[in-house]
Design a protein around this motif. Structure first.
Motif, PDB file in Angstrom:
ATOM      1  N   PRO A   1     -84.640  53.069 -24.985  1.00 20.60           N
ATOM      2  CA  PRO A   1     -84.533  53.814 -23.721  1.00 20.60           C
ATOM      3  C   PRO A   1     -84.805  52.903 -22.531  1.00 20.60           C
ATOM      4  N   GLY A   2     -83.990  52.972 -21.539  1.00 17.02           N
ATOM      5  CA  GLY A   2     -84.173  52.154 -20.345  1.00 17.02           C
ATOM      6  C   GLY A   2     -83.386  50.871 -20.337  1.00 17.02           C
ATOM      7  N   ARG A   3     -82.886  50.448 -21.493  1.00 21.91           N
ATOM      8  CA  ARG A   3     -82.138  49.189 -21.517  1.00 21.91           C
ATOM      9  C   ARG A   3     -80.837  49.304 -20.734  1.00 21.91           C
ATOM     10  N   LEU A   4     -80.190  50.439 -20.846  1.00 23.59           N
ATOM     11  CA  LEU A   4     -78.930  50.633 -20.121  1.00 23.59           C
ATOM     12  C   LEU A   4     -79.149  50.542 -18.611  1.00 23.59           C
ATOM     13  N   ALA A   5     -80.232  51.125 -18.115  1.00 20.46           N
ATOM     14  CA  ALA A   5     -80.534  51.065 -16.679  1.00 20.46           C
ATOM     15  C   ALA A   5     -80.815  49.638 -16.236  1.00 20.46           C
ATOM     16  N   ARG A   6     -81.545  48.887 -17.062  1.00 17.55           N
ATOM     17  CA  ARG A   6     -81.842  47.495 -16.709  1.00 17.55           C
ATOM     18  C   ARG A   6     -80.571  46.656 -16.655  1.00 17.55           C
ATOM     19  N   GLU A   7     -79.711  46.831 -17.646  1.00 18.15           N
ATOM     20  CA  GLU A   7     -78.450  46.076 -17.670  1.00 18.15           C
ATOM     21  C   GLU A   7     -77.590  46.439 -16.466  1.00 18.15           C
ATOM     22  N   CYS A   8     -77.580  47.709 -16.105  1.00 19.10           N
ATOM     23  CA  CYS A   8     -76.792  48.154 -14.960  1.00 19.10           C
ATOM     24  C   CYS A   8     -77.331  47.553 -13.668  1.00 19.10           C
ATOM     25  N   GLY A   9     -78.651  47.503 -13.528  1.00 20.02           N
ATOM     26  CA  GLY A   9     -79.247  46.935 -12.333  1.00 20.02           C
ATOM     27  C   GLY A   9     -78.952  45.455 -12.186  1.00 20.02           C
ATOM     28  N   LEU A  10     -79.084  44.697 -13.266  1.00 18.32           N
ATOM     29  CA  LEU A  10     -78.803  43.263 -13.211  1.00 18.32           C
ATOM     30  C   LEU A  10     -77.315  43.001 -12.964  1.00 18.32           C
ATOM     31  N   SER A  11     -76.467  43.797 -13.580  1.00 15.39           N
ATOM     32  CA  SER A  11     -75.028  43.641 -13.357  1.00 15.39           C
ATOM     33  C   SER A  11     -74.676  43.928 -11.899  1.00 15.39           C
ATOM     34  N   SER A  12     -75.303  44.937 -11.327  1.00 14.08           N
ATOM     35  CA  SER A  12     -75.052  45.267  -9.922  1.00 14.08           C
ATOM     36  C   SER A  12     -75.505  44.144  -9.009  1.00 14.08           C
ATOM     37  N   LEU A  13     -76.654  43.531  -9.341  1.00 15.26           N
ATOM     38  CA  LEU A  13     -77.129  42.410  -8.534  1.00 15.26           C
ATOM     39  C   LEU A  13     -76.147  41.250  -8.575  1.00 15.26           C
ATOM     40  N   LEU A  14     -75.640  40.950  -9.753  1.00 15.55           N
ATOM     41  CA  LEU A  14     -74.721  39.819  -9.886  1.00 15.55           C
ATOM     42  C   LEU A  14     -73.382  40.096  -9.215  1.00 15.55           C
ATOM     43  N   VAL A  15     -72.802  41.259  -9.499  1.00  9.54           N
ATOM     44  CA  VAL A  15     -71.440  41.546  -9.015  1.00  9.54           C
ATOM     45  C   VAL A  15     -71.455  41.950  -7.546  1.00  9.54           C
ATOM     46  N   PHE A  16     -72.171  43.037  -7.230  1.00  7.25           N
ATOM     47  CA  PHE A  16     -72.180  43.521  -5.854  1.00  7.25           C
ATOM     48  C   PHE A  16     -72.852  42.518  -4.910  1.00  7.25           C
ATOM     49  N   GLY A  17     -73.924  41.860  -5.399  1.00  8.35           N
ATOM     50  CA  GLY A  17     -74.612  40.903  -4.553  1.00  8.35           C
ATOM     51  C   GLY A  17     -73.732  39.735  -4.155  1.00  8.35           C
ATOM     52  N   LEU A  18     -73.013  39.164  -5.125  1.00  9.63           N
ATOM     53  CA  LEU A  18     -72.133  38.043  -4.811  1.00  9.63           C
ATOM     54  C   LEU A  18     -70.951  38.475  -3.964  1.00  9.63           C
ATOM     55  N   PHE A  19     -70.513  39.712  -4.131  1.00 13.14           N
ATOM     56  CA  PHE A  19     -69.364  40.194  -3.370  1.00 13.14           C
ATOM     57  C   PHE A  19     -69.648  40.221  -1.870  1.00 13.14           C
ATOM     58  N   PHE A  20     -70.906  40.470  -1.479  1.00 12.41           N
ATOM     59  CA  PHE A  20     -71.171  40.462  -0.038  1.00 12.41           C
ATOM     60  C   PHE A  20     -71.897  39.202   0.420  1.00 12.41           C
ATOM     61  N   ALA A  21     -72.680  38.556  -0.451  1.00 16.09           N
ATOM     62  CA  ALA A  21     -73.448  37.389  -0.019  1.00 16.09           C
ATOM     63  C   ALA A  21     -72.569  36.156   0.141  1.00 16.09           C
ATOM     64  N   VAL A  22     -71.634  35.935  -0.789  1.00 14.31           N
ATOM     65  CA  VAL A  22     -70.778  34.747  -0.703  1.00 14.31           C
ATOM     66  C   VAL A  22     -69.868  34.799   0.522  1.00 14.31           C
ATOM     67  N   PRO A  23     -69.102  35.885   0.751  1.00 14.00           N
ATOM     68  CA  PRO A  23     -68.313  35.935   1.992  1.00 14.00           C
ATOM     69  C   PRO A  23     -69.179  35.910   3.248  1.00 14.00           C
ATOM     70  N   ALA A  24     -70.366  36.511   3.181  1.00 17.76           N
ATOM     71  CA  ALA A  24     -71.251  36.503   4.345  1.00 17.76           C
ATOM     72  C   ALA A  24     -71.704  35.085   4.681  1.00 17.76           C
ATOM     73  N   ALA A  25     -72.037  34.293   3.667  1.00 14.81           N
ATOM     74  CA  ALA A  25     -72.429  32.908   3.904  1.00 14.81           C
ATOM     75  C   ALA A  25     -71.264  32.101   4.455  1.00 14.81           C
ATOM     76  N   SER A  26     -70.078  32.369   3.926  1.00 12.73           N
ATOM     77  CA  SER A  26     -68.882  31.674   4.426  1.00 12.73           C
ATOM     78  C   SER A  26     -68.627  31.999   5.888  1.00 12.73           C
ATOM     79  N   ARG A  27     -68.781  33.274   6.250  1.00 10.63           N
ATOM     80  CA  ARG A  27     -68.560  33.662   7.645  1.00 10.63           C
ATOM     81  C   ARG A  27     -69.671  33.146   8.556  1.00 10.63           C
TER      82      ARG A  27
END
Length: 309
Positions: A46-72
């Motif tokens: 129990p809870g492993r699915l939530a942890r995996e979802c949180g880390l995946s969101s950090l990697l995918v969503f985080g890079l989606f806005f941080a990388v273009p933001a740094a470029s701009r």
């Protein structure tokens, strides 16, 4: 130092004021809270699915806005002439580069902290729900924690729209800030109602979740610094393409001297269901820090040789 903080604060506000940032902020936090309710299998714990979802969101969503933001933050400042105006005021080029990228890092840190809190709440919801579940191995979320996570996030988004309409405050900026604060409120309500002791709390690897987020965030920040360094010489599409190729190669054949090995930064499997989570190795965090320093130095050097007049 005053100039450094002024440039960093401006960069952080600009990143959090982007429409893409608030969309990704909302989608990521809601996904962490809501997705476990729609899945069937616990994947052995129990809870492993939530942890995996949180880390995946950090990697995918985080890079989606941080990388273009740094470029701009670097490329757009150079092209618009803002960088030239700042450099004309006795601001050195390394100081300008470090301040701008530090501001982007602050915005990303806020995002990572909010996701870490959301993941703690969501994982607690799954662990607590398992105590009341009748079917072994099936994900069961605990209603109060689920409602607090989804509800506070949604209310924060609506509150930002309210203050924008009636007070004229920046919608995107305040939506990000309020949604980050909403994760603190949601965690407080969930843990307050569920209790900070008992079998559910003992099965929640609190320290382990925080550590895995810190390590993965360091890897993401290395990609962000890489984007900022490349932005001193390339246009935004070129920067995004290079970072995308570097990210893809990091899963298959990473050049660890310049590109983070994402597999080494993904420490979700190091967590244990009891004891506060396993203590993850410090080497990935050290490697991430070294790569951040490397790309910071490289970006400062590349900007020194760039004509920004």
């Amino acid at each position: 130092m005053r100039r450094f903080w002024a440039l960093a604060r401006t960069a952080a506000v600009e990143v959090l004021s982007e429409p893409l940032t608030v969309i990704l902020f909302l989608c990521a936090t809601l996904a962490v809270h809501a997705l476990p309710a729609f899945h069937y299998h616990q994947f052995g714990e129990p809870g492993r699915l939530a942890r995996e979802c949180g880390l995946s969101s950090l990697l995918v969503f985080g890079l989606f806005f941080a990388v273009p933001a740094a470029s701009r933050a670097i490329g757009r400042e150079i092209e618009s002439g803002t960088a030239a105006a700042a450099l004309a005021r006795a601001v050195s080029r390394p100081l300008f580069f470090c301040a701008k990228t530090f501001g982007v890092s602050l915005a990303f840190a806020l995002f990572a902290a909010a996701l870490a809190l959301a993941t703690e709440t969501s994982a607690y919801s799954c662990v607590k729900g398992a105590e009341f579940g009748r079917n072994e191995g099936v994900v069961n979320v605990w209603g109060p924690a689920f409602a607090a996570g989804v509800g506070f996030t949604s209310v924060a988004f609506a509150a930002a729209a309210f203050v924008n309409r009636f007070r004229g405050w920046r919608f995107c900026l305040w939506a990000c800030l309020l949604m980050a604060f909403a994760q603190v409120a949601a965690a407080g309500v969930a843990f307050g109602l569920g209790g900070f002791s008992g079998s559910a709390w003992e099965k929640l690897p609190v320290a382990g979740i925080v550590w895995t987020f810190v390590v993965l965030a360091a890897g993401c920040l290395a990609f962000t610094q890489m984007a900022a360094a490349l932005a001193t010489r390339l246009k935004e599409p070129g920067v995004n393409g290079c970072v995308a190729l570097a990210l893809a190669s990091s899963f298959i054949w990473p050049v660890r001297a310049v590109v983070p090995d994402v597999n080494a930064f993904w420490l979700a499997d190091a967590l244990t269901p009891a004891g506060g989570g396993a203590v993850a190795p410090c080497m990935p965090l050290l490697a991430g820090a070294c790569l951040i320093v490397f790309w910071t130095v490289a970006g400062s050097w590349l900007l020194e040789g760039r004509d920004v007049g």
